[in-house]
Design a protein around this motif. Structure first.
Motif, PDB file in Angstrom:
ATOM      1  N   TRP A  16       0.812  -1.228   0.000  1.00 24.36           N
ATOM      2  CA  TRP A  16       0.000   0.000   0.000  1.00 24.36           C
ATOM      3  C   TRP A  16       0.842   1.274   0.000  1.00 24.36           C
ATOM      4  N   HIS A  17       2.153   1.141  -0.262  1.00 20.53           N
ATOM      5  CA  HIS A  17       3.005   2.350  -0.384  1.00 20.53           C
ATOM      6  C   HIS A  17       4.355   1.938  -0.963  1.00 20.53           C
ATOM      7  N   VAL A  18       4.582   2.288  -2.230  1.00 16.50           N
ATOM      8  CA  VAL A  18       5.875   1.938  -2.831  1.00 16.50           C
ATOM      9  C   VAL A  18       6.332   3.029  -3.800  1.00 16.50           C
ATOM     10  N   HIS A  19       7.646   3.171  -3.922  1.00 21.01           N
ATOM     11  CA  HIS A  19       8.234   4.080  -4.911  1.00 21.01           C
ATOM     12  C   HIS A  19       8.835   3.237  -6.022  1.00 21.01           C
ATOM     13  N   LEU A  20       8.302   3.391  -7.229  1.00 22.20           N
ATOM     14  CA  LEU A  20       8.809   2.580  -8.345  1.00 22.20           C
ATOM     15  C   LEU A  20       9.736   3.378  -9.255  1.00 22.20           C
ATOM     16  N   ARG A  21       9.804   4.696  -9.036  1.00 18.77           N
ATOM     17  CA  ARG A  21      10.684   5.557  -9.843  1.00 18.77           C
ATOM     18  C   ARG A  21      10.290   5.484 -11.327  1.00 18.77           C
ATOM     19  N   ARG A  39      -1.077  -5.969  -6.089  1.00 23.78           N
ATOM     20  CA  ARG A  39      -1.322  -4.549  -6.382  1.00 23.78           C
ATOM     21  C   ARG A  39      -0.351  -3.726  -5.550  1.00 23.78           C
ATOM     22  N   ALA A  40      -0.112  -2.518  -6.007  1.00 24.16           N
ATOM     23  CA  ALA A  40       0.715  -1.636  -5.182  1.00 24.16           C
ATOM     24  C   ALA A  40       0.281  -0.197  -5.402  1.00 24.16           C
ATOM     25  N   VAL A  41       0.222   0.541  -4.309  1.00 24.80           N
ATOM     26  CA  VAL A  41      -0.071   1.978  -4.377  1.00 24.80           C
ATOM     27  C   VAL A  41       1.250   2.682  -4.697  1.00 24.80           C
ATOM     28  N   VAL A  42       1.285   3.293  -5.882  1.00 21.34           N
ATOM     29  CA  VAL A  42       2.538   3.841  -6.409  1.00 21.34           C
ATOM     30  C   VAL A  42       2.628   5.330  -6.074  1.00 21.34           C
ATOM     31  N   MET A  43       3.703   5.686  -5.405  1.00 25.25           N
ATOM     32  CA  MET A  43       3.871   7.085  -4.988  1.00 25.25           C
ATOM     33  C   MET A  43       4.146   7.989  -6.199  1.00 25.25           C
ATOM     34  N   PRO A  44       3.626   9.228  -6.115  1.00 25.73           N
ATOM     35  CA  PRO A  44       3.678  10.128  -7.272  1.00 25.73           C
ATOM     36  C   PRO A  44       4.851  11.104  -7.237  1.00 25.73           C
ATOM     37  N   ASN A  45       5.840  10.867  -6.351  1.00 27.44           N
ATOM     38  CA  ASN A  45       6.915  11.870  -6.194  1.00 27.44           C
ATOM     39  C   ASN A  45       8.033  11.701  -7.215  1.00 27.44           C
ATOM     40  N   LEU A  46       7.622  11.708  -8.491  1.00 35.13           N
ATOM     41  CA  LEU A  46       8.614  11.733  -9.575  1.00 35.13           C
ATOM     42  C   LEU A  46       9.066  13.181  -9.745  1.00 35.13           C
ATOM     43  N   VAL A 100      -6.358   6.091  -6.993  1.00 35.51           N
ATOM     44  CA  VAL A 100      -6.964   5.423  -5.829  1.00 35.51           C
ATOM     45  C   VAL A 100      -6.805   6.267  -4.581  1.00 35.51           C
ATOM     46  N   ALA A 101      -5.940   7.278  -4.664  1.00 34.70           N
ATOM     47  CA  ALA A 101      -5.700   8.099  -3.474  1.00 34.70           C
ATOM     48  C   ALA A 101      -5.003   9.391  -3.871  1.00 34.70           C
ATOM     49  N   ALA A 102      -5.041  10.364  -2.950  1.00 37.88           N
ATOM     50  CA  ALA A 102      -4.276  11.605  -3.131  1.00 37.88           C
ATOM     51  C   ALA A 102      -3.184  11.609  -2.066  1.00 37.88           C
ATOM     52  N   LYS A 103      -2.013  12.148  -2.427  1.00 36.44           N
ATOM     53  CA  LYS A 103      -0.886  12.112  -1.501  1.00 36.44           C
ATOM     54  C   LYS A 103      -0.485  13.520  -1.074  1.00 36.44           C
ATOM     55  N   LEU A 104      -0.430  13.702   0.227  1.00 34.25           N
ATOM     56  CA  LEU A 104      -0.013  14.996   0.770  1.00 34.25           C
ATOM     57  C   LEU A 104       1.434  14.922   1.247  1.00 34.25           C
ATOM     58  N   TYR A 105       2.299  15.671   0.565  1.00 35.87           N
ATOM     59  CA  TYR A 105       3.669  15.855   1.032  1.00 35.87           C
ATOM     60  C   TYR A 105       3.798  17.279   1.558  1.00 35.87           C
ATOM     61  N   PRO A 106       4.086  17.455   2.828  1.00 37.72           N
ATOM     62  CA  PRO A 106       4.450  18.803   3.266  1.00 37.72           C
ATOM     63  C   PRO A 106       5.698  19.226   2.466  1.00 37.72           C
ATOM     64  N   ALA A 107       5.718  20.461   1.973  1.00 37.90           N
ATOM     65  CA  ALA A 107       6.839  20.894   1.119  1.00 37.90           C
ATOM     66  C   ALA A 107       8.158  20.692   1.846  1.00 37.90           C
ATOM     67  N   ASN A 108       9.109  20.100   1.131  1.00 35.28           N
ATOM     68  CA  ASN A 108      10.472  19.852   1.636  1.00 35.28           C
ATOM     69  C   ASN A 108      10.552  18.898   2.828  1.00 35.28           C
TER      70      ASN A 108
END
Ligand code: NCD
Ligand code: ZN
Length: 350
Positions: A16-21, A39-46, A100-108
């Motif tokens: 439920w949380h992976v970075h695939l780059r 299945r895997a929830v793919v993080m959007p921090n490209l 499937v979800a929205a991701k909140l990253y606090p800046a920096n």
């Protein structure tokens, strides 16, 4: 689930949380994930982050293109929240089943988070829409204020941002990602709100000493950073508690060795090579192997409202040494996996 001293058979898990780059790294790191997880929830921090429907669809295609034919694997895409996003992307992306979800990253706060949110109040209107459509909100829960000690940033986030947020938007479905503290375990475990948390293998195995064992060890540097031993023990109790609000999310976050071993090394631990084995080891040590399946394969789908996987995977007791590195194709570029050089007791048939 079927348990014997030598063999564990469980419903196929999801991550439920992976970075695939992306690019070459994607080709190398996605296969170990797809061999185990359905299945895997793919993080959007490209770089740049996934902030549109089109880029999410294109990224999903790039992932699927490099999955070997014999593997059944579904990437579940996420939307990176920024202060300039429109509500429409959320509505449309949800309605069309792209996110499937929205991701909140606090800046920096972490890797590739500079486009994230500087002040939660700036995205209240987006959160209203997220709440309204019922999209899960995944949160990197750390304040970024330099005045707050790095080891206290998760606890400060709960008090300063998360708790007020849930009171303001009580119908939000939230996942507090990769929790590292007893404070988070207690907050999530006792909450009256719709909140769950993912727990990584590495935070179950290491405390903050790992980063300083005989010298500076960037392999164990990730965000949120590992904390004191009593926090690790609280995480182990939570993961093996059988409470549905705690489930598997590896936060496997590969970085090339060259980018970890430098004067300003990247945060992230690559655990996809042996994540399920790593969790199994913890559950065995905690005498809770009978709860591994629920944590790995049931509580996640229940939270996300998705069906359970039908297939099973089998782990056998076969002590084996974890390789010291994973190379990118035939190049000298490589990634050091979690548990490199250590012996793990369980091996999943692949
Ligand atoms: C992640 C990364 O490298 O993308 N790093 C990490 O230390 N976990 C980002 C994140 O999940 O914080
Ligand atoms: Zn992550």
């Amino acid at each position: 689930m079927n348990l014997s001293p030598e063999k564990i058979t469980l419903r196929q898990p999801d991550d439920w949380h992976v970075h695939l780059r992306d690019g070459n790294i994607l080709n190398t790191v996605v296969v170990p994930t797809a061999r185990i997880f359905r299945r895997a929830v793919v993080m959007p921090n490209l770089q740049p982050p996934i902030t549109t429907i089109q880029t999410a669809i294109a990224y999903k295609e790039r992932i699927l293109n490099v999955i070997p034919k014999e593997l059944d694997f579904t990437p579940l895409m996420t939307l990176y929240l920024t202060e300039t996003l429109s509500r429409e992307v959320i509505r449309k992306g949800f309605a069309e089943g792209v996110f499937v979800a929205a991701k909140l990253y606090p800046a920096n706060s972490t890797t590739n988070s500079k486009d994230g949110v500087t002040d939660i109040r700036n995205i209240y209107s987006l959160i209203e829409t997220i709440e309204e459509v019922g999209l899960p909100l995944l949160i990197h829960g750390e304040v970024t204020n330099q005045d707050v000690d790095i080891f206290d940033r998760e606890a400060a986030f709960i008090e300063q941002i998360l708790d007020p947020l849930l009171h303001r938007f009580p119908a939000l479905r939230v996942v507090l990602e990769h929790i590292t503290t007893e404070d988070s375990v207690e907050y999530v475990g006792n909450s009256k709100f719709n909140i769950a948390a993912t727990i990584t293998p590495h935070h179950l195995h290491i405390n903050r000493n790992a980063m300083f064992e005989g010298g500076i060890r960037s392999d164990f540097y990730c965000l949120p950073v590992a904390k004191r031993e009593y926090h690790r023990l609280a995480l182990r109790r939570a993961a093996t508690s059988g409470k549905p609000c705690f489930f598997l999310g590896t936060d496997s976050a590969p970085h090339l060795r060259a980018f970890k071993e430098t004067s300003c090394g990247c945060a992230g631990i690559f655990n996809a090579l042996n994540a399920i084995e790593s969790y199994a080891q913890v559950f065995e040590e905690e005498d809770a192997l009978d709860r591994l399946e629920a944590f790995s394969s049931e509580f996640g789908p229940i939270f996300y409202g998705l069906p359970f996987n039908e297939k099973k995977i089998t782990l056998i007791r076969k002590p084996h040494r974890v390789p010291s590195s994973l190379h990118l194709g035939k190049t000298s570029e490589h990634i050091v996996p979690f548990h490199a050089g250590e012996i793990l007791n369980w091996l999943c048939e692949r």
